[in-house]
Design a protein around this motif. Structure first.
Motif, PDB file in Angstrom:
ATOM      1  N   VAL A   1       8.431  32.242 -17.841  1.00 11.30           N
ATOM      2  CA  VAL A   1      10.053  32.453 -17.461  1.00 11.30           C
ATOM      3  C   VAL A   1      10.966  31.345 -16.607  1.00 11.30           C
ATOM      4  N   LYS A   2      10.529  31.371 -15.453  1.00 14.51           N
ATOM      5  CA  LYS A   2      10.926  30.167 -14.247  1.00 14.51           C
ATOM      6  C   LYS A   2      10.945  29.140 -14.740  1.00 14.51           C
TER       7      LYS A   2
ATOM      8  N   LYS B   1      13.834  22.655 -29.597  1.00 13.03           N
ATOM      9  CA  LYS B   1      14.144  21.387 -30.092  1.00 13.03           C
ATOM     10  C   LYS B   1      14.137  20.245 -28.708  1.00 13.03           C
ATOM     11  N   ARG B   2      14.323  20.791 -27.068  1.00 13.68           N
ATOM     12  CA  ARG B   2      14.087  19.991 -26.450  1.00 13.68           C
ATOM     13  C   ARG B   2      13.291  20.590 -25.285  1.00 13.68           C
ATOM     14  N   GLY B   3      12.025  21.664 -25.816  1.00 10.78           N
ATOM     15  CA  GLY B   3      11.092  21.329 -25.198  1.00 10.78           C
ATOM     16  C   GLY B   3      10.554  22.962 -25.278  1.00 10.78           C
ATOM     17  N   PHE B   4       8.713  22.740 -24.866  1.00 12.53           N
ATOM     18  CA  PHE B   4       9.080  24.274 -24.946  1.00 12.53           C
ATOM     19  C   PHE B   4       7.649  25.254 -23.766  1.00 12.53           C
ATOM     20  N   ILE B   5       7.874  26.084 -23.710  1.00  9.28           N
ATOM     21  CA  ILE B   5       5.886  26.214 -23.426  1.00  9.28           C
ATOM     22  C   ILE B   5       5.659  27.513 -24.080  1.00  9.28           C
ATOM     23  N   LEU B   6       4.792  27.489 -24.822  1.00  9.67           N
ATOM     24  CA  LEU B   6       4.033  28.221 -25.748  1.00  9.67           C
ATOM     25  C   LEU B   6       3.352  29.036 -24.370  1.00  9.67           C
ATOM     26  N   ASP B   7       3.059  30.257 -24.398  1.00  7.79           N
ATOM     27  CA  ASP B   7       2.635  31.300 -24.030  1.00  7.79           C
ATOM     28  C   ASP B   7       1.849  32.502 -23.730  1.00  7.79           C
TER      29      ASP B   7
ATOM     30  N   LYS C   1      13.925  26.652 -14.887  1.00  6.85           N
ATOM     31  CA  LYS C   1      14.047  25.662 -15.058  1.00  6.85           C
ATOM     32  C   LYS C   1      14.572  24.033 -15.241  1.00  6.85           C
ATOM     33  N   TYR C   2      13.756  23.991 -16.614  1.00  8.31           N
ATOM     34  CA  TYR C   2      13.966  22.609 -17.568  1.00  8.31           C
ATOM     35  C   TYR C   2      14.288  22.741 -18.262  1.00  8.31           C
ATOM     36  N   GLY C   3      15.545  24.191 -19.193  1.00  4.53           N
ATOM     37  CA  GLY C   3      16.030  23.967 -19.852  1.00  4.53           C
ATOM     38  C   GLY C   3      15.305  24.365 -21.237  1.00  4.53           C
ATOM     39  N   ILE C   4      13.736  24.709 -21.398  1.00  5.88           N
ATOM     40  CA  ILE C   4      13.874  24.450 -22.284  1.00  5.88           C
ATOM     41  C   ILE C   4      13.163  25.820 -23.113  1.00  5.88           C
TER      42      ILE C   4
ATOM     43  N   ASP D   1      12.925  21.101  -7.593  1.00  5.92           N
ATOM     44  CA  ASP D   1      13.813  21.384  -6.880  1.00  5.92           C
ATOM     45  C   ASP D   1      14.841  22.497  -6.777  1.00  5.92           C
ATOM     46  N   SER D   2      14.303  23.579  -7.600  1.00  4.06           N
ATOM     47  CA  SER D   2      14.885  24.672  -7.580  1.00  4.06           C
ATOM     48  C   SER D   2      15.708  25.358  -6.682  1.00  4.06           C
TER      49      SER D   2
END
Ligand code: AP5
Length: 217
Positions: free
Chosen positions: A16-17, A76-82, A21-24, A215-216
């Motif tokens: 989630v964080k 499309k901007r990227g993702f985290i697979l959890d 932070k990266y807008g993905i 730098d969040s």
């Protein structure tokens, strides 16, 4: 990125964080399945018995679900697979899928935590059934009124956080998911973080290893 690790290791908390932070996109197969169960879809009905008993939902159902999810705009901007992939079969299917989309994985992050900490975290976990926010009764930021700080909904314990189901999930992790460590180690993409420390320290460790600077704040 892929977040890999046993139940309760903190994958969802950090995803989630990092996603914010990266807008993905944060793609949690567990959250998606719980949504299907809650809404009584065909997939939810097929998945429920597996989830309630701590077993893995069959690969073909999961792979199809992830395939559709990766088509959505926010991925499309990227993702985290959890929580995906969780078997070698799922990892191989993901590899084919990513290749067909010309996407390269940046990192596979292993959340390394001892079993005692996992059991304590899982027994204390409470979630918001409305917005999926994650809390823990053992942590100092747990809301005193038992309501979600984001949306005000009452917090609940997940059905599969009962002790007997937790034991099963840990066993399933060792048998079916741990082999993925060698799979990704052999590809040179596995990075391991000590996920037993407090949440901000884990975030910092991931961001540092990933090559960025936190730098969040
Ligand atoms: P899923 O929802 O993915 O569960 P899981 O992988 O078992 O992971 P958890 O959600 O239990 O843990 P987490 O690592 O995300 O920890 P969290 O951040 O919540 O899957 C559920 C079920 O769905 C599976 O059993 C299976 O049936 C099915 N399924 C899902 N994906 C599948 C797939 N790919 N294939 C087949 N079946 C699938 O943190 C835990 C607690 O600790 C929280 O209370 C949190 O507040 C606290 N915490 C986190 N980090 C810290 C910290 N650093 N310090 C202190 N407390 C912390």
């Amino acid at each position: 990125m892929i977040f890999l690790g046993p139940p309760g290791a903190g994958k969802g908390t950090q995803a989630v964080k990092l996603a914010s932070k990266y807008g993905i996109a944060h793609i949690s197969t567990g959250d998606m399945l719980r949504y299907h169960v809650k809404n009584g879809t065909d997939l939810g009905e097929k998945a429920k018995a597996y989830m309630d008993s701590g077993r893995l939902v069959p690969d073909d159902l999961i792979i199809e679900m992830v395939k559709e999810r990766l088509e959505e705009e926010d991925a499309k901007r990227g993702f985290i697979l959890d929580g995906f992939p969780r078997t070698v079969n799922q990892a191989e299917a993901l590899e084919v899928l990513l290749k067909s989309k010309d996407i390269t994985l940046d990192a596979v992050v292993l959340f390394d935590v001892d079993e005692e900490t996992l059991v304590r975290r899982l027994s204390g976990r409470r979630i918001c059934p409305n917005c999926n926010a994650i809390y823990n009764v053992h942590n100092s930021d747990y809301p005193e009124d038992g309501r979600c700080k984001r949306c005000g909904n009452g917090l609940i314990q997940r059905d599969d956080d009962r002790p007997e189901v937790v034991r099963r999930r840990l066993k399933v992790y060792e048998e079916e998911t741990a082999p993925l460590l060698d799979y990704y180690r052999n590809k040179g993409s596995l990075i391991s973080v000590d996920a037993s420390s407090e949440s901000d320290a884990v975030l910092y460790a991931i961001v540092s290893l990933y090559g960025g600077k936190d730098d969040s704040n």
